[in-house]
Scaffold this motif. Structure first.
Motif, PDB file in Angstrom:
ATOM      1  N   ALA A 101     -27.296-107.375 142.681  1.00  0.00           N
ATOM      2  CA  ALA A 101     -28.250-106.341 142.306  1.00  0.00           C
ATOM      3  C   ALA A 101     -29.073-106.830 141.125  1.00  0.00           C
ATOM      4  CB  ALA A 101     -27.527-105.041 141.944  1.00  0.00           C
ATOM      5  N   GLU A 102     -30.306-106.384 141.057  1.00  0.00           N
ATOM      6  CA  GLU A 102     -31.155-106.657 139.898  1.00  0.00           C
ATOM      7  C   GLU A 102     -30.993-105.579 138.834  1.00  0.00           C
ATOM      8  OE1 GLU A 102     -33.137-109.411 139.367  1.00  0.00           O
ATOM      9  OE2 GLU A 102     -32.054-110.135 141.121  1.00  0.00           O
ATOM     10  N   CYS A 103     -30.652-104.383 139.280  1.00  0.00           N
ATOM     11  CA  CYS A 103     -30.474-103.252 138.364  1.00  0.00           C
ATOM     12  C   CYS A 103     -29.344-102.385 138.897  1.00  0.00           C
ATOM     13  CB  CYS A 103     -31.763-102.446 138.257  1.00  0.00           C
ATOM     14  SG  CYS A 103     -31.670-101.033 137.131  1.00  0.00           S
ATOM     15  N   ALA A 104     -28.346-102.137 138.055  1.00  0.00           N
ATOM     16  CA  ALA A 104     -27.188-101.336 138.457  1.00  0.00           C
ATOM     17  C   ALA A 104     -26.838-100.381 137.327  1.00  0.00           C
ATOM     18  CB  ALA A 104     -25.991-102.229 138.780  1.00  0.00           C
ATOM     19  N   LEU A 105     -26.157 -99.302 137.692  1.00  0.00           N
ATOM     20  CA  LEU A 105     -25.769 -98.355 136.654  1.00  0.00           C
ATOM     21  C   LEU A 105     -24.266 -98.131 136.677  1.00  0.00           C
ATOM     22  CD1 LEU A 105     -25.005 -95.150 137.552  1.00  0.00           C
ATOM     23  CD2 LEU A 105     -27.392 -95.198 138.254  1.00  0.00           C
ATOM     24  N   ALA A 106     -23.759 -97.837 135.482  1.00  0.00           N
ATOM     25  CA  ALA A 106     -22.380 -97.395 135.308  1.00  0.00           C
ATOM     26  C   ALA A 106     -22.431 -96.003 134.716  1.00  0.00           C
ATOM     27  CB  ALA A 106     -21.611 -98.344 134.395  1.00  0.00           C
ATOM     28  N   LEU A 107     -21.728 -95.080 135.330  1.00  0.00           N
ATOM     29  CA  LEU A 107     -21.698 -93.687 134.897  1.00  0.00           C
ATOM     30  C   LEU A 107     -20.246 -93.251 134.798  1.00  0.00           C
ATOM     31  CD1 LEU A 107     -23.099 -90.867 134.474  1.00  0.00           C
ATOM     32  CD2 LEU A 107     -23.003 -90.613 136.971  1.00  0.00           C
ATOM     33  N   GLY A 108     -19.915 -92.510 133.764  1.00  0.00           N
ATOM     34  CA  GLY A 108     -18.559 -91.995 133.621  1.00  0.00           C
ATOM     35  C   GLY A 108     -18.592 -90.567 133.128  1.00  0.00           C
ATOM     36  N   PHE A 109     -17.691 -89.766 133.635  1.00  0.00           N
ATOM     37  CA  PHE A 109     -17.616 -88.374 133.204  1.00  0.00           C
ATOM     38  C   PHE A 109     -16.181 -87.881 133.336  1.00  0.00           C
ATOM     39  CE2 PHE A 109     -18.793 -88.359 137.725  1.00  0.00           C
ATOM     40  CZ  PHE A 109     -17.780 -87.574 138.273  1.00  0.00           C
ATOM     41  N   GLU A 110     -15.889 -86.786 132.669  1.00  0.00           N
ATOM     42  CA  GLU A 110     -14.586 -86.148 132.810  1.00  0.00           C
ATOM     43  C   GLU A 110     -14.709 -84.666 132.490  1.00  0.00           C
ATOM     44  OE1 GLU A 110     -11.722 -87.068 134.745  1.00  0.00           O
ATOM     45  OE2 GLU A 110     -12.130 -88.867 133.563  1.00  0.00           O
ATOM     46  N   GLN A 111     -14.166 -83.854 133.365  1.00  0.00           N
ATOM     47  CA  GLN A 111     -14.012 -82.417 133.144  1.00  0.00           C
ATOM     48  C   GLN A 111     -12.514 -82.174 133.041  1.00  0.00           C
ATOM     49  OE1 GLN A 111     -16.335 -79.869 135.689  1.00  0.00           O
ATOM     50  NE2 GLN A 111     -15.046 -78.073 135.293  1.00  0.00           N
ATOM     51  N   MET A 112     -12.020 -82.095 131.804  1.00  0.00           N
ATOM     52  CA  MET A 112     -10.581 -82.071 131.561  1.00  0.00           C
ATOM     53  C   MET A 112     -10.069 -80.650 131.344  1.00  0.00           C
ATOM     54  SD  MET A 112      -9.982 -85.488 129.238  1.00  0.00           S
ATOM     55  CE  MET A 112      -8.203 -85.448 129.529  1.00  0.00           C
ATOM     56  N   SER A 113      -8.767 -80.520 131.419  1.00  0.00           N
ATOM     57  CA  SER A 113      -8.089 -79.261 131.131  1.00  0.00           C
ATOM     58  C   SER A 113      -7.410 -79.366 129.773  1.00  0.00           C
ATOM     59  CB  SER A 113      -7.040 -78.964 132.216  1.00  0.00           C
ATOM     60  OG  SER A 113      -7.649 -78.865 133.488  1.00  0.00           O
ATOM     61  N   PRO A 114      -7.170 -78.237 129.103  1.00  0.00           N
ATOM     62  CA  PRO A 114      -6.473 -78.293 127.810  1.00  0.00           C
ATOM     63  C   PRO A 114      -5.054 -78.837 127.967  1.00  0.00           C
ATOM     64  CG  PRO A 114      -7.500 -76.137 128.166  1.00  0.00           C
ATOM     65  CD  PRO A 114      -7.546 -76.863 129.472  1.00  0.00           C
ATOM     66  N   GLY A 115      -4.512 -79.359 126.872  1.00  0.00           N
ATOM     67  CA  GLY A 115      -3.118 -79.778 126.854  1.00  0.00           C
ATOM     68  C   GLY A 115      -2.911 -81.240 127.173  1.00  0.00           C
ATOM     69  N   ALA A 116      -1.630 -81.622 127.192  1.00  0.00           N
ATOM     70  CA  ALA A 116      -1.256 -83.020 127.413  1.00  0.00           C
ATOM     71  C   ALA A 116      -1.579 -83.464 128.828  1.00  0.00           C
ATOM     72  CB  ALA A 116       0.231 -83.200 127.134  1.00  0.00           C
ATOM     73  N   LEU A 117      -1.848 -84.773 128.969  1.00  0.00           N
ATOM     74  CA  LEU A 117      -2.111 -85.331 130.289  1.00  0.00           C
ATOM     75  C   LEU A 117      -0.859 -85.287 131.146  1.00  0.00           C
ATOM     76  CD1 LEU A 117      -4.150 -88.514 129.289  1.00  0.00           C
ATOM     77  CD2 LEU A 117      -5.012 -86.240 129.825  1.00  0.00           C
ATOM     78  N   GLY A 118      -1.072 -85.158 132.443  1.00  0.00           N
ATOM     79  CA  GLY A 118       0.068 -85.145 133.358  1.00  0.00           C
ATOM     80  C   GLY A 118      -0.347 -85.631 134.734  1.00  0.00           C
ATOM     81  N   THR A 119       0.616 -85.808 135.622  1.00  0.00           N
ATOM     82  CA  THR A 119       0.315 -86.232 136.984  1.00  0.00           C
ATOM     83  C   THR A 119      -0.045 -85.019 137.834  1.00  0.00           C
ATOM     84  OG1 THR A 119       2.653 -86.074 137.574  1.00  0.00           O
ATOM     85  CG2 THR A 119       1.857 -88.218 136.847  1.00  0.00           C
ATOM     86  N   LEU A 120      -0.861 -85.249 138.860  1.00  0.00           N
ATOM     87  CA  LEU A 120      -1.311 -84.167 139.728  1.00  0.00           C
ATOM     88  C   LEU A 120      -0.569 -84.133 141.053  1.00  0.00           C
ATOM     89  CD1 LEU A 120      -5.188 -84.385 139.185  1.00  0.00           C
ATOM     90  CD2 LEU A 120      -3.544 -82.898 138.038  1.00  0.00           C
TER      91      LEU A 120
END
Length: 394
Positions: A101-120
């Motif tokens: 590619a001559e031009c590429a983009l990287a995008l990152g986002f997160e819609q998180m929930s309150p509290g400690a991380l856990g498995t889903l």
């Protein structure tokens, strides 16, 4: 084939607490639009997209991008835990460097929930099974959330070997707050003292207080990359070169060393950093500014050593001498880092990229590091993956 790759546009939105955020497509689109304005290019000029998020359904990357355009380009969704954003950046860099590619983009986002991380997904093996078993054997404390046990245990190992004081981690957190006070994108902009950090609730007495941990956060970030030919053809300004980049994953040492510092990626980081220094022909002493993965104050201290910013065992002296802030050897996390800016997992690596590009352009305002020419980024995800990137002013 390997070509020079340039970051020509960066963008992010202010990070916020869960519940105060817009839905993820709107957050992602806002960050991407900011990056396109910054780059001076339109979405139609982007040939490939790599989109990172951890907590979302399949093809959420397409859903986010379709807010901006539907041009039929390849869209690759990326999930590499806390290093997701920089993993997307790594893939975009590879695409441009390799001529896909001559031009590429990287995008990152997160819609998180309150509290400690856990498995889903509790009905199948966890990716962290071996990490959890190692942590149980090495530090115990089963009543403490796992992420706190991982990094608290790693900090404890450093304390036990080198006599590092808990107050040293508190000073790192206080430094983060002073830096974030100048960052309008940061979640927490209030300045706290080391004493405030020490007096915050103990989540693991003698090992970790609440203010030593980064908060769950929602947000988005983006970067647009291009080749040198694309840069010249379109007469674009403000480009920053990716001088070198390396991604590493775990080796057998992660568990065989029986050391919590290895469980949380010490050698992954050290190898990635060494790869970058060798590829660029520079050493850590040549770098002026660093954005590193301070998910906990403990990991910031460990990263000073694994990135080669100070000798093994020398991190406490490094902090005491002020070599981690303005006026010292390296300005670490001028953005406020994950501890104060926040840590929306998929966006973190792109937010780090945004900060360093602005630093190298001289656009960081009151956060500006004088004379910044080389900037180092470190983004770590357990499970595991580590990406280290070196940026150069041009």
């Amino acid at each position: 084939m390997s070509r020079n790759v340039y970051v020509i546009g960066v963008g992010m939105i202010p990070f916020v607490k869960p519940g105060a955020n817009a839905p993820y497509p709107q957050m992602a689109a806002a960050a991407l639009r900011a990056a396109m304005v910054d780059a001076g290019v339109g979405y139609a000029q982007v040939e490939q997209a790599y989109v990172g998020y951890v907590y979302g359904d399949s093809t959420a990357g397409q859903r986010a991008l379709y807010e901006v355009g539907m041009t039929g380009i390849p869209v690759v969704n990326v999930n590499n835990n806390c290093s997701t954003g920089s993993s997307a950046l790594f893939l975009a860099n590879q695409a441009v460097s390799g001529g896909s590619a001559e031009c590429a983009l990287a995008l990152g986002f997160e819609q998180m929930s309150p509290g400690a991380l856990g498995t889903l997904f509790g009905d199948r093996p966890s990716p962290f099974e071996r990490f959890d078993l190692a942590t149980d054997e090495l530090v115990g404390h089963a009543g403490i959330p796992l992420a706190l046990r991982y990094f608290g245990g790693a900090g404890l190992a450093h304390m036990q070997e080198f006599g590092t004081r808990l107050e040293t981690f508190a000073k790192i957190r206080a430094k983060a707050s002073r830096h974030a006070a100048n960052n309008p994108m940061a979640l927490f902009r209030n300045v706290v003292s080391a004493e405030d950090v020490m007096n915050s609730p103990a989540v693991w007495p003698g090992v970790l207080t609440r203010l030593m941990a980064c908060p769950p956060t929602c947000g988005a970030g983006a970067a647009i990359l291009c080749s040198e030919d694309f840069l010249k053809r379109h007469g674009l300004k403000g480009a920053v070169r990716i001088r070198a980049q390396s991604m590493t994953t775990d080796t057998s040492r992660t568990f065989d060393a029986r050391d919590m510092r290895e469980v949380v990626g010490f050698s992954m980081t050290r190898t990635a950093a060494q790869n970058v220094y060798e590829a660029a022909g520079v050493g850590p002493q040549d770098i002026q500014v660093v954005e590193l993965h301070d998910c906990f104050a403990q990991n910031e201290l460990l990263s000073y050593e694994s990135l080669g910013l100070c000798p093994i065992g020398g991190a406490e002296r490094f902090v005491e001498d002020g070599d981690n802030t303005y006026g010292g050897k390296f300005v670490t996390n001028p953005s406020g880092g994950l501890l104060s800016k926040g840590h929306p997992l998929g966006a973190t690596g792109l937010a780090q990229c945004t900060e360093l590009v602005q630093q190298l352009r001289g656009e960081a305002g009151p956060r500006q590091v004088d004379g910044a020419r080389l900037a180092l980024q470190h983004n770590l995800g357990l499970g595991g993956a580590c990406v280290v990137t070196l940026y150069e002013k041009v």
